[in-house]
Design a protein around this motif. Structure first.
Motif, PDB file in Angstrom:
ATOM      1  N   LYS A 153      16.039 -13.112   0.000  1.00  0.00           N
ATOM      2  CA  LYS A 153      15.855 -11.354  -0.114  1.00  0.00           C
ATOM      3  C   LYS A 153      16.194 -11.570  -2.036  1.00  0.00           C
ATOM      4  O   LYS A 153      16.079 -10.483  -2.626  1.00  0.00           O
ATOM      5  CB  LYS A 153      16.325 -10.059   0.357  1.00  0.00           C
ATOM      6  CG  LYS A 153      15.719 -10.538   2.097  1.00  0.00           C
ATOM      7  CD  LYS A 153      16.763 -10.141   3.677  1.00  0.00           C
ATOM      8  CE  LYS A 153      15.150  -9.790   3.952  1.00  0.00           C
ATOM      9  NZ  LYS A 153      15.496 -11.273   4.423  1.00  0.00           N
ATOM     10  N   ASN A 154      17.292 -12.602  -1.964  1.00  0.00           N
ATOM     11  CA  ASN A 154      18.251 -11.745  -3.239  1.00  0.00           C
ATOM     12  C   ASN A 154      18.473 -13.065  -4.493  1.00  0.00           C
ATOM     13  O   ASN A 154      18.525 -14.136  -3.180  1.00  0.00           O
ATOM     14  CB  ASN A 154      19.210 -10.970  -3.554  1.00  0.00           C
ATOM     15  CG  ASN A 154      19.848 -11.786  -2.414  1.00  0.00           C
ATOM     16  OD1 ASN A 154      20.336 -12.055  -2.304  1.00  0.00           O
ATOM     17  ND2 ASN A 154      20.349 -10.578  -1.593  1.00  0.00           N
ATOM     18  N   ARG A 155      18.889 -13.198  -5.049  1.00  0.00           N
ATOM     19  CA  ARG A 155      19.270 -14.386  -5.949  1.00  0.00           C
ATOM     20  C   ARG A 155      20.411 -15.191  -4.840  1.00  0.00           C
ATOM     21  O   ARG A 155      20.356 -16.504  -5.103  1.00  0.00           O
ATOM     22  CB  ARG A 155      20.054 -13.963  -7.805  1.00  0.00           C
ATOM     23  CG  ARG A 155      20.314 -14.713  -8.740  1.00  0.00           C
ATOM     24  CD  ARG A 155      21.407 -14.224 -10.197  1.00  0.00           C
ATOM     25  NE  ARG A 155      21.276 -15.172 -10.545  1.00  0.00           N
ATOM     26  CZ  ARG A 155      22.015 -16.119 -10.440  1.00  0.00           C
ATOM     27  NH1 ARG A 155      23.216 -16.007  -9.656  1.00  0.00           N
ATOM     28  NH2 ARG A 155      22.989 -16.754 -11.469  1.00  0.00           N
ATOM     29  N   GLU A 156      21.244 -14.485  -4.606  1.00  0.00           N
ATOM     30  CA  GLU A 156      21.800 -15.384  -4.030  1.00  0.00           C
ATOM     31  C   GLU A 156      21.379 -15.980  -3.135  1.00  0.00           C
ATOM     32  O   GLU A 156      22.091 -17.209  -2.787  1.00  0.00           O
ATOM     33  CB  GLU A 156      23.093 -14.931  -3.937  1.00  0.00           C
ATOM     34  CG  GLU A 156      24.837 -15.056  -3.104  1.00  0.00           C
ATOM     35  CD  GLU A 156      25.299 -15.794  -3.810  1.00  0.00           C
ATOM     36  OE1 GLU A 156      25.941 -16.502  -3.357  1.00  0.00           O
ATOM     37  OE2 GLU A 156      25.114 -15.632  -5.458  1.00  0.00           O
ATOM     38  N   GLU A 157      20.742 -15.851  -1.965  1.00  0.00           N
ATOM     39  CA  GLU A 157      20.315 -15.714  -0.968  1.00  0.00           C
ATOM     40  C   GLU A 157      19.391 -17.372  -1.118  1.00  0.00           C
ATOM     41  O   GLU A 157      19.468 -18.121  -1.026  1.00  0.00           O
ATOM     42  CB  GLU A 157      19.640 -15.309   0.031  1.00  0.00           C
ATOM     43  CG  GLU A 157      20.465 -14.170   0.488  1.00  0.00           C
ATOM     44  CD  GLU A 157      19.552 -13.630   1.541  1.00  0.00           C
ATOM     45  OE1 GLU A 157      18.252 -13.709   2.133  1.00  0.00           O
ATOM     46  OE2 GLU A 157      20.047 -12.595   2.390  1.00  0.00           O
ATOM     47  N   MET A 158      18.589 -17.107  -1.905  1.00  0.00           N
ATOM     48  CA  MET A 158      18.299 -17.890  -2.925  1.00  0.00           C
ATOM     49  C   MET A 158      18.749 -19.377  -3.434  1.00  0.00           C
ATOM     50  O   MET A 158      18.265 -20.122  -3.481  1.00  0.00           O
ATOM     51  CB  MET A 158      17.430 -17.067  -4.443  1.00  0.00           C
ATOM     52  CG  MET A 158      16.334 -18.819  -5.069  1.00  0.00           C
ATOM     53  SD  MET A 158      14.640 -19.062  -3.695  1.00  0.00           S
ATOM     54  CE  MET A 158      13.769 -18.238  -4.082  1.00  0.00           C
ATOM     55  N   LYS A 159      20.171 -18.992  -4.733  1.00  0.00           N
ATOM     56  CA  LYS A 159      20.832 -20.201  -4.625  1.00  0.00           C
ATOM     57  C   LYS A 159      20.549 -20.582  -3.720  1.00  0.00           C
ATOM     58  O   LYS A 159      20.959 -21.904  -3.800  1.00  0.00           O
ATOM     59  CB  LYS A 159      21.766 -18.796  -5.814  1.00  0.00           C
ATOM     60  CG  LYS A 159      22.820 -20.574  -6.112  1.00  0.00           C
ATOM     61  CD  LYS A 159      24.000 -19.625  -6.859  1.00  0.00           C
ATOM     62  CE  LYS A 159      24.618 -18.616  -5.686  1.00  0.00           C
ATOM     63  NZ  LYS A 159      25.799 -18.802  -6.684  1.00  0.00           N
TER      64      LYS A 159
END
Length: 108
Positions: free
Chosen positions: A52-58
């Motif tokens: 859902k966001n940059r951190e989760e994607m990372k």
């Protein structure tokens, strides 16, 4: 107690036991590892899709990258070979950076 039946990172059993829980694990043969890694790639791809966001994607991309590194070891492929293959495909067919979405191919 939940049943997982999935490939996990090497330290997960120690992390679970460090929380005062017990777990049952098996050490896979190389052939079993190859099969379970393929399943894990699919699992992680779904998790990338759900990020859902940059951190989760990372975090999800890091899991995929770790799987890639493991697959390279198991298949005895160097990172250099992988990069050469990536660049050759990019040269031949392009990358994915332009966001081109193929809708249909019409026969004339």
């Amino acid at each position: 107690m939940p049943i997982y039946n999935k490939l996990v990172r090497d330290f997960i059993p120690q992390i679970i036991e460090g929380k005062g829980k017990k777990c049952i694990v098996e050490e896979l043969s190389e052939q079993e590892l190859l099969q379970k890694m393929k399943q894990k790639f699919i699992e992680e791809a779904y998790e990338v899709n759900e990020a859902k966001n940059r951190e989760e994607m990372k975090e999800e991309l890091a899991d995929l990258l770790e799987l890639i590194h493991t697959a390279l070891e198991v298949y005895n492929i160097s990172l250099k070979e992988l990069e050469e293959s990536r660049l050759a495909k990019a040269e031949k067919s392009g990358r994915f950076s332009k966001g081109i979405y193929l809708v249909e191919v019409l026969d004339e």
